[in-house]
Write a protein that holds these residues in place. Structure first.
Motif, mmCIF file in Angstrom:
data_model
loop_
_atom_site.group_PDB
_atom_site.id
_atom_site.type_symbol
_atom_site.label_atom_id
_atom_site.label_comp_id
_atom_site.label_asym_id
_atom_site.label_seq_id
_atom_site.Cartn_x
_atom_site.Cartn_y
_atom_site.Cartn_z
ATOM 1 N N PHE A 3 32.339 45.810 47.713
ATOM 2 C CA PHE A 3 32.602 45.450 46.442
ATOM 3 C C PHE A 3 31.508 45.807 45.363
ATOM 4 C CE2 PHE A 3 33.765 42.828 42.994
ATOM 5 C CZ PHE A 3 35.265 42.810 42.567
ATOM 6 N N LYS A 4 31.399 47.147 45.326
ATOM 7 C CA LYS A 4 30.377 47.751 44.340
ATOM 8 C C LYS A 4 30.799 47.938 43.063
ATOM 9 C CE LYS A 4 27.875 50.114 47.766
ATOM 10 N NZ LYS A 4 27.029 51.544 48.435
ATOM 11 N N LEU A 5 30.227 47.639 42.075
ATOM 12 C CA LEU A 5 30.513 47.567 40.631
ATOM 13 C C LEU A 5 30.373 49.012 40.071
ATOM 14 C CD1 LEU A 5 29.299 44.376 39.240
ATOM 15 C CD2 LEU A 5 31.493 44.588 40.030
ATOM 16 N N GLY A 68 41.393 43.575 36.060
ATOM 17 C CA GLY A 68 41.125 41.798 36.428
ATOM 18 C C GLY A 68 39.532 42.019 36.921
ATOM 19 N N VAL A 69 38.963 43.106 37.687
ATOM 20 C CA VAL A 69 37.567 42.951 37.961
ATOM 21 C C VAL A 69 36.604 42.776 36.535
ATOM 22 C CG1 VAL A 69 35.789 43.864 39.191
ATOM 23 C CG2 VAL A 69 38.048 44.096 40.116
ATOM 24 N N VAL A 74 33.123 38.966 33.201
ATOM 25 C CA VAL A 74 32.673 38.000 31.960
ATOM 26 C C VAL A 74 33.072 36.623 32.315
ATOM 27 C CG1 VAL A 74 33.473 37.902 29.292
ATOM 28 C CG2 VAL A 74 33.487 40.059 30.659
ATOM 29 N N ALA A 75 34.116 36.322 32.880
ATOM 30 C CA ALA A 75 34.678 34.774 33.049
ATOM 31 C C ALA A 75 33.337 34.316 33.764
ATOM 32 C CB ALA A 75 36.000 34.802 33.739
ATOM 33 N N CYS A 302 41.355 41.277 41.866
ATOM 34 C CA CYS A 302 41.825 42.639 42.538
ATOM 35 C C CYS A 302 43.449 42.814 42.294
ATOM 36 C CB CYS A 302 41.115 42.890 43.728
ATOM 37 S SG CYS A 302 39.700 43.290 43.970
ATOM 38 N N VAL A 303 44.056 41.671 42.260
ATOM 39 C CA VAL A 303 45.592 41.651 42.308
ATOM 40 C C VAL A 303 45.985 41.207 40.897
ATOM 41 C CG1 VAL A 303 45.727 41.136 44.769
ATOM 42 C CG2 VAL A 303 45.803 39.138 43.191
ATOM 43 N N ALA A 304 45.403 40.653 40.003
ATOM 44 C CA ALA A 304 45.726 39.876 38.832
ATOM 45 C C ALA A 304 46.504 40.879 38.169
ATOM 46 C CB ALA A 304 44.460 39.545 38.044
#
Length: 380
Positions: A3-5, A68-69, A74-75, A302-304
């Motif tokens: 999970f790399k940004l 979603g990511v 931010v959240a 990821c699924v949002a």
């Protein structure tokens, strides 16, 4: 999972983290909480100026076009700072409903204002008897000349006391718990026939109950087709759940950090209490819960934005279930390991604990989502 940004995502996270760290200290938060508005209007505008309210919207409406990511990043920082601003309810939930259901005119008019933080929205879908069921709607909409007349009672409208527009669900047909026949309306809270009862929630945010008595709403203020709003409500609440899971992770990270720091500095029997093995084990358990919640929040992010499906719904229900339980556990253990000071109003940890307990009940508690998950498994 790797999970790399991306570079853009790292910059987005750094921007949010720096803004919260530099401008949202706990003492300032308490001043915002006690203000008439209940949050910082200046910080709300800063969110808009830095593009943090634009993240989920398409570029055509002045948005960042994020996924979603991006929302998760931010959240998580807003949760870490215990920010009081109704970002989740205005930008993610309400903004998502406008983007999904709104006409071209409605989207072109409203979304740029929401994305720039010029307009705050709220969503009124809960009722005193509904208990997390979006289709349990007793508020009624009756067709009148030129529009609709709304009557009913909406509860726990987070940010509704300061919103410029409130998205209200109301039934146009069917019985109180029918899934068909639910519409969504853009309601001006200053309209005749509306009364608002404002109150603070357990975690210091502001919410209100909305009482509607023959409130007139024009046809131009209807979102989507008449009586067919439920699917969109469920879909966008799923996106809000994913964002809320990330917000809870940020708050849990702050709680674990505060607790670890306390164990390293508090002395008992001539040594720091962090040397006691029993407390070390409890600290490890807190981090295990945090790691599980973090993984599920990432999966939810990821699924949002995926198309609606039973698999998406199962994943979001599982994420909310795990995060609910982790949030309660981390809050409880943080207070236990701190002792009396953990409940002190002047100490930030008690406010994280209250927020985590609130998160564990909003948009459905763990029992609700476990039932939802089980029902969706049986449908396979």
């Amino acid at each position: 999972m790797d999970f790399k940004l991306s570079e853009e995502q790292q910059m987005l996270q750094d921007t949010a983290a720096r803004l919260v760290r530099d401008t949202y200290g706990f003492e300032l938060r308490e001043q915002y909480r006690e203000s008439a508005q209940g949050f910082s209007g200046e910080f709300w505008q800063q969110l808009g100026e830095l593009g943090l309210t634009t993240v989920p919207f398409a570029e055509a409406y002045g948005g960042f076009g994020g996924n979603g990511v991006d929302v998760m990043l931010v959240a998580q920082e807003l949760g870490r700072g215990l920010c009081l601003e109704p970002w989740l309810h205005s930008v993610i939930f309400a903004g998502g409903l406008v983007e999904q259901l709104g006409s071209a005119v409605q989207k072109n008019e409203l979304l740029p204002q929401v994305a720039s933080a010029q307009l705050q929205l709220a969503v009124a879908v809960d009722e005193p008897q509904s208990h997390y069921q979006l289709h349990d709607v007793q508020t009624r909409a009756v067709a009148v000349n030129g529009g609709w007349s709304l009557s009913g009672h909406k509860s726990l409208v987070v940010g509704g006391q300061s919103a410029g527009l409130i998205l209200v669900s109301a039934r146009v047909a069917g019985d109180d718990r029918d899934e068909a026949g639910i519409s969504l309306y853009l309601v001006d809270p200053a309209s005749p026939g509306i009364s608002i009862r404002e109150y603070p929630t357990m975690d210091g945010r502001r919410a209100c109950d909305l009482f509607l008595d023959n409130v007139f709403v024009s046809c131009a203020a209807v979102l989507g087709a008449d009586g067919r709003a439920l699917d969109a409500l469920r879909y966008q609440q799923g996106r809000a759940i994913a964002a809320q899971c990330a917000e809870a992770v940020g708050s849990m990270e702050a709680t674990c950090a505060l607790t670890l720091d306390y164990l390293k500095t508090r002395k008992q029997f001539g040594q720091v209490i962090g040397n006691f093995q029993a407390l070390q084990h409890r600290m490890v358990d807190m981090h295990i819960e945090l790691d599980q919640a973090t993984s599920m929040a990432m999966l939810a992010a990821c699924v949002a934005d995926e198309p609606d499906s039973p698999e998406r719904s199962r994943t979001l229900a599982a994420a909310k279930y795990i995060v609910c339980r982790a949030a309660r556990y981390v809050a409880d253990q943080g207070i236990q390991l701190h002792g009396g000071i953990g409940l002190t109003w002047e100490y930030v940890l008690s406010h994280h604990a209250k927020h985590l307990l609130m998160v564990a009940r909003q948009f459905g508690d763990d029992d609700h989502h476990l039932q939802e998950y089980s029902a969706l498994m049986q449908a396979v």
